[in-house]
Write a protein that holds these residues in place. Structure first.
Motif, PDB file in Angstrom:
ATOM      1  N   ALA A  20       0.831  -1.203   0.000  1.00 26.45           N
ATOM      2  CA  ALA A  20       0.000   0.000   0.000  1.00 26.45           C
ATOM      3  C   ALA A  20       0.871   1.260   0.000  1.00 26.45           C
ATOM      4  O   ALA A  20       0.588   2.233  -0.717  1.00 26.45           O
ATOM      5  CB  ALA A  20      -0.927  -0.003   1.208  1.00 26.45           C
ATOM      6  N   LEU A  21       1.934   1.226   0.782  1.00 27.55           N
ATOM      7  CA  LEU A  21       2.840   2.372   0.866  1.00 27.55           C
ATOM      8  C   LEU A  21       3.535   2.625  -0.474  1.00 27.55           C
ATOM      9  O   LEU A  21       3.615   3.762  -0.947  1.00 27.55           O
ATOM     10  CB  LEU A  21       3.861   2.112   1.968  1.00 27.55           C
ATOM     11  CG  LEU A  21       4.912   3.181   2.262  1.00 27.55           C
ATOM     12  CD1 LEU A  21       5.160   3.273   3.770  1.00 27.55           C
ATOM     13  CD2 LEU A  21       6.218   2.841   1.561  1.00 27.55           C
ATOM     14  N   LEU A  22       4.025   1.548  -1.112  1.00 24.34           N
ATOM     15  CA  LEU A  22       4.753   1.702  -2.370  1.00 24.34           C
ATOM     16  C   LEU A  22       3.831   2.085  -3.519  1.00 24.34           C
ATOM     17  O   LEU A  22       4.254   2.765  -4.454  1.00 24.34           O
ATOM     18  CB  LEU A  22       5.487   0.394  -2.695  1.00 24.34           C
ATOM     19  CG  LEU A  22       6.612   0.015  -1.727  1.00 24.34           C
ATOM     20  CD1 LEU A  22       7.147  -1.370  -2.056  1.00 24.34           C
ATOM     21  CD2 LEU A  22       7.743   1.033  -1.782  1.00 24.34           C
ATOM     22  N   VAL A  23       2.580   1.662  -3.472  1.00 23.59           N
ATOM     23  CA  VAL A  23       1.626   2.004  -4.524  1.00 23.59           C
ATOM     24  C   VAL A  23       1.077   3.412  -4.325  1.00 23.59           C
ATOM     25  O   VAL A  23       0.900   4.175  -5.286  1.00 23.59           O
ATOM     26  CB  VAL A  23       0.484   0.965  -4.568  1.00 23.59           C
ATOM     27  CG1 VAL A  23      -0.651   1.441  -5.475  1.00 23.59           C
ATOM     28  CG2 VAL A  23       1.009  -0.382  -5.056  1.00 23.59           C
ATOM     29  N   TRP A  24       0.790   3.777  -3.079  1.00 23.06           N
ATOM     30  CA  TRP A  24       0.208   5.087  -2.801  1.00 23.06           C
ATOM     31  C   TRP A  24       1.140   6.211  -3.236  1.00 23.06           C
ATOM     32  O   TRP A  24       0.698   7.229  -3.786  1.00 23.06           O
ATOM     33  CB  TRP A  24      -0.098   5.230  -1.318  1.00 23.06           C
ATOM     34  CG  TRP A  24      -0.468   6.627  -0.908  1.00 23.06           C
ATOM     35  CD1 TRP A  24       0.318   7.532  -0.261  1.00 23.06           C
ATOM     36  CD2 TRP A  24      -1.721   7.299  -1.139  1.00 23.06           C
ATOM     37  NE1 TRP A  24      -0.349   8.710  -0.075  1.00 23.06           N
ATOM     38  CE2 TRP A  24      -1.611   8.593  -0.611  1.00 23.06           C
ATOM     39  CE3 TRP A  24      -2.909   6.916  -1.755  1.00 23.06           C
ATOM     40  CZ2 TRP A  24      -2.638   9.511  -0.661  1.00 23.06           C
ATOM     41  CZ3 TRP A  24      -3.946   7.850  -1.811  1.00 23.06           C
ATOM     42  CH2 TRP A  24      -3.801   9.111  -1.271  1.00 23.06           C
ATOM     43  N   GLY A  25       2.442   6.049  -3.024  1.00 22.24           N
ATOM     44  CA  GLY A  25       3.387   7.113  -3.337  1.00 22.24           C
ATOM     45  C   GLY A  25       3.299   7.580  -4.780  1.00 22.24           C
ATOM     46  O   GLY A  25       3.045   8.759  -5.041  1.00 22.24           O
ATOM     47  N   PRO A  26       3.491   6.704  -5.767  1.00 24.32           N
ATOM     48  CA  PRO A  26       3.387   7.156  -7.166  1.00 24.32           C
ATOM     49  C   PRO A  26       2.000   7.644  -7.533  1.00 24.32           C
ATOM     50  O   PRO A  26       1.870   8.608  -8.305  1.00 24.32           O
ATOM     51  CB  PRO A  26       3.754   5.896  -7.963  1.00 24.32           C
ATOM     52  CG  PRO A  26       4.568   5.069  -7.020  1.00 24.32           C
ATOM     53  CD  PRO A  26       4.007   5.326  -5.671  1.00 24.32           C
ATOM     54  N   LEU A  27       0.956   7.021  -7.021  1.00 24.51           N
ATOM     55  CA  LEU A  27      -0.398   7.439  -7.385  1.00 24.51           C
ATOM     56  C   LEU A  27      -0.739   8.818  -6.835  1.00 24.51           C
ATOM     57  O   LEU A  27      -1.518   9.555  -7.441  1.00 24.51           O
ATOM     58  CB  LEU A  27      -1.420   6.414  -6.903  1.00 24.51           C
ATOM     59  CG  LEU A  27      -1.406   5.053  -7.608  1.00 24.51           C
ATOM     60  CD1 LEU A  27      -2.470   4.141  -7.007  1.00 24.51           C
ATOM     61  CD2 LEU A  27      -1.631   5.206  -9.105  1.00 24.51           C
ATOM     62  N   ALA A  28      -0.182   9.175  -5.689  1.00 28.91           N
ATOM     63  CA  ALA A  28      -0.479  10.463  -5.049  1.00 28.91           C
ATOM     64  C   ALA A  28       0.523  11.521  -5.479  1.00 28.91           C
ATOM     65  O   ALA A  28       1.080  12.251  -4.652  1.00 28.91           O
ATOM     66  CB  ALA A  28      -0.496  10.302  -3.530  1.00 28.91           C
ATOM     67  N   THR A  29       0.765  11.621  -6.785  1.00 31.98           N
ATOM     68  CA  THR A  29       1.648  12.630  -7.395  1.00 31.98           C
ATOM     69  C   THR A  29       3.027  12.671  -6.749  1.00 31.98           C
ATOM     70  O   THR A  29       3.642  13.728  -6.627  1.00 31.98           O
ATOM     71  CB  THR A  29       1.014  14.035  -7.350  1.00 31.98           C
ATOM     72  OG1 THR A  29       0.846  14.455  -5.990  1.00 31.98           O
ATOM     73  CG2 THR A  29      -0.323  14.054  -8.061  1.00 31.98           C
ATOM     74  N   GLY A  30       3.515  11.502  -6.300  1.00 33.72           N
ATOM     75  CA  GLY A  30       4.840  11.432  -5.712  1.00 33.72           C
ATOM     76  C   GLY A  30       4.883  11.702  -4.229  1.00 33.72           C
ATOM     77  O   GLY A  30       5.937  11.624  -3.607  1.00 33.72           O
TER      78      GLY A  30
END
Length: 634
Positions: A20-30
């Motif tokens: 979740a942490l690794l996916v959220w980062g790129p999806l949330a504009t970095g």
């Protein structure tokens, strides 16, 4: 209680939170915005809690502590000390929180997610994510869209994916693309999965192309070329590697000439390579960074301080805020000094040495010269290439200061370091009771600190969001800003915004304009104290004094503002505005002219006031030359 079942759920929870942490980062504009980074903080707290629980329910807990752990731990302690001694507390705190999150994720992944199944889950998830984001970037490029989740990016004719800056999307894809190809070529997966992974790699190559990132093209191109050459030398993988390379070249040969934008961008790259220089502002930023670093070479100017200190050494050609140095190595040097740079360098050396030490145990035996299919080799080779590509790109950008990309790089480093266990068992340590207690205390302290900071920042951001939705400078907005200040009284931006709201109310002709101006000045004083390198509170303080007809008192504030940012066209124009308030037209004119030279495009303030000043000077000259004026003058 079934401790084995609890341990199994802890393992699943750790993997789920990490994904979740690794996916959220790129999806949330970095995750460069505070509200987005709060999610990463919360997920990190969850990881720390689950690790603590697993440590006590596991029958024979062990800790993996390869050599890289020592410089990582040392840098965490160094970052804490530099935060305590920094000039701008709020900026240094945000940087310290990022470092703490990165370090926490590193140790969690290293000690809990080093299994081959967990490694594949992480790798395949990010490969799938990279493919989907690449499709989005290709769509943006084809449709000439500059919107990301409804947000407007300043970059047009480029694919950004879910990032605002296309260079940062290129950094993300560089980390993941080699992994897709190495798994497709060298792993033990089924043929169908290999085909899907190869397709994903090609899509991400297309995503890299449409980012139009020159540094991304060069770094990814070099690394992928090395990868295909190495794999082509292994007989077991030769034809698959050459086939994928041929497909990539054929696709590029067919599609690239059809895009006018890509052709123009490539011409810029060719010209830069031929002339041996970069045709943008980066060299000027690098020279400014070196100049700042010389102020405090050993300890640096402070964590995250470059963007605030840059104003003092701003070249006239750069009027925007650079945010970072656009070179991760120089950025580390100027912010953290030689000491911090050396510690980070030691961690990188340990990582490289660990990969070299691991290599013989994952690539195959001496008698297996043709190579063999191996999931371990696929990950070690692919992740190493991804980090190498990012290291090259970091010469011209600041991907390691984008939380999403930094966390993926940290995860790759942790998983690569964990593969040392295949070469030796000496880095395993039995976690007996004293060790378990010490680790648990540390986990509780870090998790508690991150929770407290996240709670306070979350409440502050929620109130600031409400204030943003209200009419600018209205009494209701002032009330909301005061609530945010009560929660976080160390944020100079909030203090400055309060001063601005009150100043504008005063300037708009309120009956109690004097009282409002004095209140605004008090907030500006707080902002000056919290951030002594920001010239704008000084500027606005001087404007309030001019508004109150205290022009002589205002002069030192304008002078000090220009000392902090001497080549800022906006501040230069306001020095002219200061002289206009005193009706000193001749003194005002050169300031407006200089402001227009610094920034000639859309410099509305300088243009309008320069026209007024010229008109006043003409009127004065005509009065002096009038025959009727001579007797009056005598």
């Amino acid at each position: 209680m079934n401790l084995k079942l609890v341990e199994r759920w802890c393992e699943r929870g750790l993997l789920g939170l990490a994904l979740a942490l690794l996916v959220w980062g790129p999806l949330a504009t970095g995750c460069v915005r505070p509200q987005d980074f709060l999610v990463l903080q919360g997920l990190t707290v969850g990881l720390l809690v689950l690790w603590g629980v697993r440590l006590w329910v596991e029958r024979r807990p062990e800790l993996l502590w390869p050599p890289i752990c020592w410089p990582v731990l040392l840098f965490l302690l160094y970052a804490l000390v530099r935060y305590w001694t920094a000039d701008i507390e709020s900026v240094a705190r945000q940087e310290w929180l990022r470092v703490l999150v990165y370090g926490s994720v590193f140790f969690v992944v290293l000690n809990n997610l080093h299994g081959q199944e967990e490694t594949r889950w992480i790798a395949f998830t990010l490969i799938g994510l990279g493919m989907l984001i690449s499709f989005y970037a290709i769509y943006q490029f084809v449709t000439d869209s500059n919107r990301v989740w409804g947000l407007v990016s300043p970059y047009r004719h480029r694919g950004m994916g879910t990032y605002i800056n296309p260079n940062h999307l290129a950094g993300f894809l560089e980390l993941v693309t080699p992994l897709a190809f190495t798994y497709a070529i060298t792993s033990r997966l089924s043929p169908v999965r290999k085909v899907v992974l190869g397709y994903a790699g090609l899509v991400m190559c297309a995503g890299l192309v449409v980012t139009m990132s020159r540094a991304g093209w060069v770094s990814a191109g070099l690394v992928l070329l090395v990868m295909f050459v190495v794999l082509a030398l292994r007989s077991a993988h030769r034809w698959v590697a050459l086939g994928l390379l041929a497909v990539a070249i054929a696709a590029g040969y067919y599609f690239l000439p059809k895009s006018f934008v890509l052709k123009k961008r490539w011409e810029v790259v060719q010209r830069d390579l031929a002339e041996g220089e970069v045709s943008d502002v980066r060299p000027a930023l690098w020279r400014a960074a070196v100049e700042l670093w010389r102020e405090n070479p050993w300890w640096g100017i402070g964590p995250g301080h470059f963007d605030y200190r840059f104003r003092q050494v701003r070249p006239p050609s750069i009027q925007n805020r650079p945010d970072r140095v656009h070179n991760d190595y120089l950025n580390a040097l100027v912010d953290w000094g030689v000491v911090g740079f050396f510690v980070v360098g030691a961690a990188l050396v340990c990582l490289v040495v660990g990969v070299v030490q691991t290599w013989p145990y994952v690539r195959g035996t001496i008698g297996d010269l043709g190579g063999r299919s191996s999931n371990k080799f696929a990950f070690v080779f692919g992740a190493s290439l991804g980090l190498a590509s990012l290291a090259i790109h970091s010469l011209a950008d600041f991907n390691l200061h984008i939380p999403a990309n930094a966390l993926i790089a940290v995860t790759w480093a942790a998983l690569l370091s964990s593969h040392l266990r295949f070469s030796t068992d000496r880095y395993w340590f039995r976690a007996r009771l004293p060790v378990k207690l010490a680790v648990t205390v540390m986990l509780v302290v870090v998790a508690g600190y991150l929770t407290r900071e996240a709670w306070r920042t979350g409440r502050e951001q929620a109130i600031l969001a409400r204030a943003e939705a209200l009419p600018d400078c209205s009494p209701e907005q002032v009330s909301e800003l005061e609530k945010a200040w009560a929660i976080e009284p160390r944020n100079p931006v909030t203090a400055y915004r309060l001063g601005e709201a009150l100043r504008i109310q005063s300037f708009e002709g309120a009956t109690n304009y004097q009282e409002l101006a004095e209140q605004a000045m008090r907030w500006y004083e707080i902002a000056m104290r919290l951030n002594p390198y920001d010239p704008y509170p000084l500027l606005r303080y001087g404007m309030c004094l001019d508004w109150l007809d205290r022009n002589e008192e205002a002069q030192p504030y304008y002078d000090r503002a220009l000392e902090l940012d001497p080549n800022n066209h906006y501040l230069v124009a306001h020095m002219g505005w200061h002289y206009v308030q005193m009706r000193q037209w001749a003194a005002a004119r050169p300031w407006f002219e200089r402001s227009r030279k610094l920034h000639w495009k859309d410099n509305i303030m300088a243009d309008r006031y320069l026209a007024i000043v010229r008109q006043r000077l003409l009127e004065e000259a005509s009065v002096e030359e009038s025959p009727a004026a001579a007797p009056a003058a005598r």
